[in-house]
Design a protein around this motif. Structure first.
Motif, short mmCIF file in Angstrom:
data_model
loop_
_atom_site.label_atom_id
_atom_site.label_comp_id
_atom_site.label_asym_id
_atom_site.label_seq_id
_atom_site.Cartn_x
_atom_site.Cartn_y
_atom_site.Cartn_z
N PRO A 170 9.75 -17.65 -2.60
CA PRO A 170 8.31 -17.52 -2.41
C PRO A 170 7.53 -18.03 -3.63
N ASP A 171 6.29 -18.43 -3.39
CA ASP A 171 5.38 -18.68 -4.50
C ASP A 171 4.30 -17.60 -4.58
N LEU A 172 4.30 -16.67 -3.61
CA LEU A 172 3.43 -15.49 -3.65
C LEU A 172 4.21 -14.30 -3.14
N VAL A 173 4.20 -13.21 -3.91
CA VAL A 173 4.86 -11.96 -3.53
C VAL A 173 3.87 -10.82 -3.72
N THR A 174 3.78 -9.93 -2.74
CA THR A 174 3.07 -8.67 -2.94
C THR A 174 4.08 -7.54 -2.80
N ILE A 175 3.90 -6.50 -3.62
CA ILE A 175 4.83 -5.36 -3.55
C ILE A 175 4.10 -4.07 -3.88
N TYR A 176 4.33 -3.08 -3.05
CA TYR A 176 3.94 -1.70 -3.36
C TYR A 176 5.12 -0.81 -3.01
N ALA A 177 5.56 -0.03 -3.98
CA ALA A 177 6.69 0.88 -3.78
C ALA A 177 6.45 2.15 -4.58
N GLY A 178 6.97 3.26 -4.10
CA GLY A 178 6.87 4.52 -4.81
C GLY A 178 6.05 5.58 -4.11
N GLY A 179 5.27 5.19 -3.11
CA GLY A 179 4.43 6.18 -2.43
C GLY A 179 5.22 7.27 -1.75
N ASN A 180 6.31 6.91 -1.09
CA ASN A 180 7.14 7.92 -0.43
C ASN A 180 7.88 8.78 -1.44
N ASP A 181 8.29 8.18 -2.54
CA ASP A 181 8.98 8.94 -3.60
C ASP A 181 8.09 10.04 -4.15
N MET A 182 6.79 9.76 -4.28
CA MET A 182 5.88 10.73 -4.92
C MET A 182 5.64 11.96 -4.08
#
Length: 255
Positions: A77-89
């Motif tokens: 990819p030349d563009l990546v979006t990531i959100y992680a950790g919401g379920n862990d919290m």
């Protein structure tokens, strides 16, 4: 016409990025979501554009890293979006520092690929009953994520500081996932951050009349029935909302 210099966009994460709360039966997994909306705008006037979405609801941060990061890198990819950790919290006994240290390594790998990497902070749910109890933990997570972004040269999408999301109409009935209005507003914010011309309406809404005490009680009881009790049941069984769910767009393709 879009002049964004992106040809391959890969979205990583959990239900937030999969698009839960924004139903569309014509799409894979029956969901649209903010990432699809961003991809639609990036594709305008860009015939070479391809989009993959590897996000799966219920995934914890270690699962997202293990299942999605290397898979994303393999797609160049030349563009990546990531959100992680919401379920862990939402899990008791979480070591936020250890979790974000693992996240740091993953963000470093993504940035080292040469892709533009957008990393989200978590939302400030201080106005919301029940979820406001996680506000302190979320604030610590966000400060650590900001450090990760700065250290690795990623781009921050600061959900914590976004305006407009304290309106309940931006949220699904479960109060955890954005509604179609919320997903649309998020897409507009991401596109603005990328400086991409677009036609996505950020939906600045007129004030909502205050609920009566009886109306609020009915909404709270509905929320307990449709979200809290099933969520607690999954915790007891050790199950996840993502069990049996596959990534809705595992390979880059036109949208």
């Amino acid at each position: 016409m879009s002049d964004a210099p992106f040809t391959t966009y890969v979205a990583l994460g959990d239900s937030f990025t999969e698009g839960v709360g924004d139903p569309d039966p014509t799409r894979p997994n029956g969901l649209r979501g903010w990432a699809d909306r961003v991809a639609e705008q990036l594709a305008v006037g860009n015939p070479d554009f391809r989009y993959a979405n590897l996000a799966i609801r219920g995934r914890l941060l270690p699962q997202i890293i293990a299942e999605q990061v290397d898979a994303a890198l393999a797609l160049s990819p030349d563009l990546v979006t990531i959100y992680a950790g919401g379920n862990d919290m939402m899990r008791p006994g979480l070591d936020v520092d250890a979790m974000v240290a693992e996240y740091d390594l993953a963000i470093g790998k993504l940035v080292a690929s040469g892709a533009k990497v957008l990393v989200f902070t978590a939302y400030d749910a201080g106005w919301a009953p029940v979820f406001r109890r996680l506000r302190g933990r979320t604030a610590i997570y966000n400060e650590l994520v900001r450090e990760v972004v700065e250290r690795n040269g990623a781009t921050l999408v600061d959900y914590w500081r976004m305006d407009g999301f304290a309106d309940t109409r931006m949220w699904d009935v479960d109060r955890l996932h954005m509604s179609p209005l919320g997903h649309t507003r998020m897409a507009a914010n991401v596109l603005n951050l990328l400086a991409v011309p677009h036609v996505v309406d950020a939906h600045v809404l007129p004030a909502r009349p205050a609920l009566t005490a009886a109306e609020q009680r009915r909404e709270n009881l509905h929320w307990v029935r449709i979200f809290l009790l099933p969520w607690l049941g999954r915790r007891v069984r050790g199950a996840s909302s993502g069990d049996g769910v596959a990534a809705k767009r595992p390979e880059p393709a036109p949208i």
